[in-house]
Design a protein around this motif. Structure first.
Motif, mmCIF file in Angstrom:
data_model
loop_
_atom_site.group_PDB
_atom_site.id
_atom_site.type_symbol
_atom_site.label_atom_id
_atom_site.label_comp_id
_atom_site.label_asym_id
_atom_site.label_seq_id
_atom_site.Cartn_x
_atom_site.Cartn_y
_atom_site.Cartn_z
ATOM 1 N N SER A 32 36.447 -68.442 -29.828
ATOM 2 C CA SER A 32 37.608 -68.845 -30.627
ATOM 3 C C SER A 32 38.718 -67.834 -30.381
ATOM 4 O O SER A 32 38.506 -66.776 -29.796
ATOM 5 C CB SER A 32 37.257 -68.894 -32.117
ATOM 6 N N ASP A 33 39.917 -68.182 -30.840
ATOM 7 C CA ASP A 33 41.048 -67.264 -30.670
ATOM 8 C C ASP A 33 40.832 -65.962 -31.433
ATOM 9 O O ASP A 33 41.172 -64.890 -30.948
ATOM 10 C CB ASP A 33 42.342 -67.926 -31.141
ATOM 11 N N THR A 34 40.263 -66.061 -32.620
ATOM 12 C CA THR A 34 39.999 -64.862 -33.414
ATOM 13 C C THR A 34 38.974 -63.970 -32.725
ATOM 14 O O THR A 34 39.144 -62.752 -32.665
ATOM 15 C CB THR A 34 39.490 -65.250 -34.814
ATOM 16 N N ALA A 35 37.924 -64.570 -32.184
ATOM 17 C CA ALA A 35 36.903 -63.791 -31.478
ATOM 18 C C ALA A 35 37.491 -63.137 -30.233
ATOM 19 O O ALA A 35 37.136 -61.998 -29.900
ATOM 20 C CB ALA A 35 35.730 -64.678 -31.101
ATOM 21 N N ASP A 36 38.402 -63.834 -29.548
ATOM 22 C CA ASP A 36 39.052 -63.242 -28.387
ATOM 23 C C ASP A 36 39.887 -62.023 -28.780
ATOM 24 O O ASP A 36 39.852 -60.999 -28.104
ATOM 25 C CB ASP A 36 39.936 -64.272 -27.681
ATOM 26 N N ARG A 37 40.622 -62.141 -29.882
ATOM 27 C CA ARG A 37 41.418 -60.995 -30.353
ATOM 28 C C ARG A 37 40.535 -59.812 -30.724
ATOM 29 O O ARG A 37 40.841 -58.676 -30.384
ATOM 30 C CB ARG A 37 42.290 -61.403 -31.541
ATOM 31 N N VAL A 38 39.437 -60.107 -31.404
ATOM 32 C CA VAL A 38 38.505 -59.043 -31.786
ATOM 33 C C VAL A 38 37.882 -58.415 -30.534
ATOM 34 O O VAL A 38 37.740 -57.193 -30.441
ATOM 35 C CB VAL A 38 37.418 -59.579 -32.739
ATOM 36 N N GLY A 39 37.529 -59.232 -29.558
ATOM 37 C CA GLY A 39 36.973 -58.727 -28.307
ATOM 38 C C GLY A 39 37.925 -57.799 -27.589
ATOM 39 O O GLY A 39 37.530 -56.736 -27.091
ATOM 40 N N TRP A 40 39.219 -58.173 -27.553
ATOM 41 C CA TRP A 40 40.205 -57.305 -26.912
ATOM 42 C C TRP A 40 40.403 -56.013 -27.699
ATOM 43 O O TRP A 40 40.588 -54.945 -27.112
ATOM 44 C CB TRP A 40 41.541 -58.033 -26.733
ATOM 45 N N MET A 41 40.343 -56.088 -29.017
ATOM 46 C CA MET A 41 40.468 -54.869 -29.825
ATOM 47 C C MET A 41 39.288 -53.927 -29.580
ATOM 48 O O MET A 41 39.471 -52.711 -29.472
ATOM 49 C CB MET A 41 40.578 -55.202 -31.309
ATOM 50 N N ILE A 42 38.089 -54.495 -29.477
ATOM 51 C CA ILE A 42 36.906 -53.672 -29.196
ATOM 52 C C ILE A 42 37.033 -53.042 -27.816
ATOM 53 O O ILE A 42 36.746 -51.855 -27.626
ATOM 54 C CB ILE A 42 35.621 -54.515 -29.313
ATOM 55 N N TYR A 43 37.478 -53.838 -26.840
ATOM 56 C CA TYR A 43 37.640 -53.306 -25.484
ATOM 57 C C TYR A 43 38.664 -52.171 -25.453
ATOM 58 O O TYR A 43 38.421 -51.124 -24.852
ATOM 59 C CB TYR A 43 38.053 -54.425 -24.526
ATOM 60 N N ILE A 44 39.789 -52.359 -26.098
ATOM 61 C CA ILE A 44 40.830 -51.319 -26.117
ATOM 62 C C ILE A 44 40.342 -50.080 -26.857
ATOM 63 O O ILE A 44 40.600 -48.948 -26.429
ATOM 64 C CB ILE A 44 42.129 -51.883 -26.724
ATOM 65 N N ALA A 45 39.596 -50.272 -27.941
ATOM 66 C CA ALA A 45 39.034 -49.122 -28.660
ATOM 67 C C ALA A 45 38.040 -48.369 -27.786
ATOM 68 O O ALA A 45 37.846 -47.160 -27.959
ATOM 69 C CB ALA A 45 38.363 -49.592 -29.948
ATOM 70 N N GLY A 46 37.419 -49.044 -26.840
ATOM 71 C CA GLY A 46 36.481 -48.403 -25.936
ATOM 72 C C GLY A 46 37.118 -47.381 -25.019
ATOM 73 O O GLY A 46 36.421 -46.538 -24.443
ATOM 74 N N TRP A 47 38.434 -47.440 -24.864
ATOM 75 C CA TRP A 47 39.136 -46.448 -24.042
ATOM 76 C C TRP A 47 39.296 -45.106 -24.752
ATOM 77 O O TRP A 47 39.462 -44.079 -24.102
ATOM 78 C CB TRP A 47 40.515 -46.971 -23.644
ATOM 79 N N LEU A 48 39.258 -45.101 -26.067
ATOM 80 C CA LEU A 48 39.515 -43.857 -26.807
ATOM 81 C C LEU A 48 38.485 -42.750 -26.555
ATOM 82 O O LEU A 48 38.887 -41.613 -26.272
ATOM 83 C CB LEU A 48 39.652 -44.156 -28.297
ATOM 84 N N PRO A 49 37.184 -43.013 -26.650
ATOM 85 C CA PRO A 49 36.232 -41.922 -26.394
ATOM 86 C C PRO A 49 36.296 -41.335 -24.977
ATOM 87 O O PRO A 49 36.325 -40.111 -24.828
ATOM 88 C CB PRO A 49 34.867 -42.552 -26.687
ATOM 89 N N PRO A 50 36.350 -42.163 -23.907
ATOM 90 C CA PRO A 50 36.445 -41.560 -22.575
ATOM 91 C C PRO A 50 37.754 -40.797 -22.352
ATOM 92 O O PRO A 50 37.757 -39.765 -21.685
ATOM 93 C CB PRO A 50 36.348 -42.741 -21.615
ATOM 94 N N LEU A 51 38.844 -41.287 -22.922
ATOM 95 C CA LEU A 51 40.106 -40.551 -22.782
ATOM 96 C C LEU A 51 40.057 -39.230 -23.543
ATOM 97 O O LEU A 51 40.625 -38.231 -23.098
ATOM 98 C CB LEU A 51 41.281 -41.414 -23.245
ATOM 99 N N THR A 52 39.354 -39.215 -24.673
ATOM 100 C CA THR A 52 39.146 -37.971 -25.413
ATOM 101 C C THR A 52 38.313 -37.000 -24.587
ATOM 102 O O THR A 52 38.628 -35.811 -24.491
ATOM 103 C CB THR A 52 38.466 -38.252 -26.757
ATOM 104 N N ALA A 53 37.245 -37.498 -23.971
ATOM 105 C CA ALA A 53 36.404 -36.652 -23.120
ATOM 106 C C ALA A 53 37.192 -36.140 -21.920
ATOM 107 O O ALA A 53 37.037 -34.984 -21.507
ATOM 108 C CB ALA A 53 35.178 -37.420 -22.659
ATOM 109 N N LEU A 54 38.054 -36.980 -21.371
ATOM 110 C CA LEU A 54 38.893 -36.564 -20.253
ATOM 111 C C LEU A 54 39.857 -35.457 -20.679
ATOM 112 O O LEU A 54 40.079 -34.489 -19.941
ATOM 113 C CB LEU A 54 39.650 -37.768 -19.704
#
Length: 87
Positions: A32-54
């Motif tokens: 659904s559109d809502t699930a797609d938005r949530v999926g993109w938010m989860i994906y974008i949030a996934g960048w925060l820990p590796p960028l912090t480690a970097l």
């Protein structure tokens, strides 16, 4: 016993796999559109820990190693696949 800085950085690198898996499940199961938005938010949030480690590695002038390369390649590769699937 307190975790060492190395353990924290390794966990930050490896967390990208969890975020990519959660985003993938959200995209596949939701359909659904809502699930797609949530999926993109989860994906974008996934960048925060590796960028912090970097950033931690950069301030200590250390190499991110194979774990860092794998984490960033995983995020870039799956981001491309997610985008192609939703384009």
């Amino acid at each position: 016993m307190a975790p060492t800085r190395e353990t924290v950085v390794r966990n930050l690198w490896s967390s990208s796999a969890l975020f990519v898996t959660a985003a993938f499940i959200t995209f596949v199961v939701g359909r659904s559109d809502t699930a797609d938005r949530v999926g993109w938010m989860i994906y974008i949030a996934g960048w925060l820990p590796p960028l912090t480690a970097l950033a931690i590695c950069a301030t200590r002038k250390e190499s991110p190693g194979a774990g860092g390369v794998f984490a960033l390649a995983l995020l870039l590769g799956f981001g491309l696949l997610f985008w192609l699937n939703h384009a």
